[in-house]
Design an enzyme around this catalytic site. Structure first.
Site, PDB file in Angstrom:
ATOM      1  CG  ASP A  16       5.854 -15.022  -5.404  1.00  0.00           C
ATOM      2  OD1 ASP A  16       6.282 -16.185  -5.374  1.00  0.00           O
ATOM      3  OD2 ASP A  16       5.854 -14.269  -4.408  1.00  0.00           O
ATOM      4  CG  ASP A  18       4.782 -18.483  -0.204  1.00  0.00           C
ATOM      5  OD1 ASP A  18       3.964 -18.894   0.630  1.00  0.00           O
ATOM      6  OD2 ASP A  18       5.487 -19.231  -0.902  1.00  0.00           O
TER       7      ASP A  18
END
Length: 454
Positions: A16, A18
């Site tokens: 991922d 963020d």
């Protein structure tokens, strides 16, 4: 299932973006997110201007794992069996007697759906990541404000909150420079974004050199993704990854079938026509895990390539990757940093005292233990009728050991380990603390309960 997990055994390593590969200066980003939503509610929806002033100590309210009971205006911290451990009405903590009166000593009525990882309905909203948390504080202050002015019993502010989120985060907002969030991060990236430590960059290259396929899967749109990656990894960031997927709209990326959500190519950050299949590495938008896995089979030449995915959201990353795709999952849990005694020597890319350097007043980092909500991992359940209180795991803690392979405070915490390092995984036959690296949260260790529960 074997007791150990090693990156060396994985064919594909996915990330991922963020709060995983890109870490934020949390006090600053929390304040920006709060302000961007509050500004919209006040200027567009006519809410009280007092919402625009935020005393620094208010951020103590932000605690992952809270559920907003929308109609009641109450925030709940749940035990692993679904009973309510702590609650607040707006920002005001409720007494044990008030909790018993409203919720009883039984499973909260929506626990079945929330524990199936349905994070939002018209009745409740689950706060499980740092983009969401400042919104929890704003909603709590909205409830306080409505009580003060209107004495409301049922609340209908939620539609306005959703509008504020959409206004600031919609796909076109970055390009149009609208809302407060994207323009501010564009203008002051150093204020909000931590650069990726050299150890992590080196580790990514080491993974690639070892023949691993590297993926980036983010729900952020391609333009924001590019800004973040250039800032934290450098202008050559695309060289780190074989496949980049933006606007993935997780958890739907994992749960949707190909015809529900096909991949699209990108041209100047504009999405192009839908693809019938995914044939080669590259940068794509939207998509689904099924077609991605077909491509990974081709690229590895294996019928069943082993994938591990790193992410910070239980709802969007960890649960769906495990539940729908049966991938290994590494949960990035910054709460392990705020838990004295588990901070690895080099866990922070800058000293904590420097973290507040953009604020006149030192804002508290949201992952430090909240005075109002107590430990993210454990809490005390008061005894009924003079019975002794008991220590119980929170629902958030139970999810970690159920759906994560291991949990770590940051990528940096493991970047210097050899790729064949054997981590002890969470599994039903090992202790509740087995999968935490480098060490378990103190709240879960015997005789430490007095530290975290006050």
């Amino acid at each position: 299932m074997q007791q150990h997990f090693s990156l060396a055994e994985c064919d594909v390593v996915g990330f991922d973006l963020d709060h995983t590969l890109c870490r934020y200066h949390l006090p600053q980003s929390a304040r920006l997110i709060y302000d961007s939503f509050a500004q919209y509610l006040v200027t567009e929806k006519g809410y009280d201007e007092d919402l625009l002033t935020l005393p620094p100590d208010n951020l103590d309210f932000c605690c992952k794992g809270l559920v907003l009971d929308i109609e009641e205006g109450n925030f709940l911290k749940l035990a692993e069996d679904g009973t309510v451990l702590r609650a607040s009405h707006g920002t005001k903590s409720m007494t044990f007697e008030e909790i018993l009166e409203i919720y009883g000593r039984k499973e909260w009525k929506h626990f079945n759906t929330v524990s199936g990882m349905v994070s939002r309905t018209a009745k409740y909203y689950l706060y499980d990541n740092y983009f969401d948390l400042p919104g929890a504080l704003l909603c709590a202050r909205v409830v306080d404000s409505l009580d003060q002015h209107d004495g409301q019993k049922k609340y209908d502010f939620w539609k306005d909150m959703v509008a504020a989120i959409q206004h600031n985060y919609k796909i076109s907002a970055f390009k149009e420079n609208c809302g407060m969030y994207f323009p501010e991060v564009k203008n002051h990236p150093d204020k909000y974004l931590q650069r990726c430590p050299e150890s992590v960059k080196k580790w990514l290259k080491q993974l690639k050199n070892a023949g691993k396929i590297l993926l980036l899967i983010t729900s952020s749109h391609s333009d924001y993704c590019r800004l973040l990656c250039e800032h934290v990894l450098g202008n050559d960031f695309e060289e780190y990854f074989d496949i980049l997927i933006t606007n993935a709209l997780k958890p739907g990326f994992f749960s949707h079938t190909p015809n529900q959500r096909p991949f699209r190519t990108l041209e100047n950050d504009e999405e192009q026509e839908a693809l019938l299949s995914l044939d080669k590495p590259g940068w794509y938008s939207q998509g689904n895990a099924i077609q991605l896995y077909d491509l990974l089979k081709k690229m590895t030449g294996k019928l069943d390539p082993k994938v591990v995915y790193f992410g910070d959201s239980m709802h969007s990353d960890i649960f769906p990757a495990r539940h729908y795709s049966n991938w290994e999952t590494v949960f990035i849990l910054e709460e392990l940093l705020g838990d004295n005694g588990t901070v690895p020597a080099k866990a922070e890319s800058e000293p904590l005292e420097k973290k507040g350097k953009f604020e006149g007043d030192q804002l508290k980092v949201p992952y430090f233990i909240s005075k109002q909500w107590g430990s993210f991992f454990m809490d005390r359940l008061p005894g009924l009728e003079n019975a002794e209180e008991t220590l119980v795991h929170t629902w958030s803690c139970k999810c970690i050991s159920t759906y994560s392979t291991i949990a770590i405070p940051s990528l940096e915490a493991i970047a210097d380990l050899p790729l064949d390092y054997r981590f002890t995984r969470f599994s039903s036959n090992s202790s509740a603390t087995a999968g935490y690296y480098p060490s378990p949260p103190r709240a879960l260790l015997p005789n430490e309960d007095s530290v975290m529960m006050k």
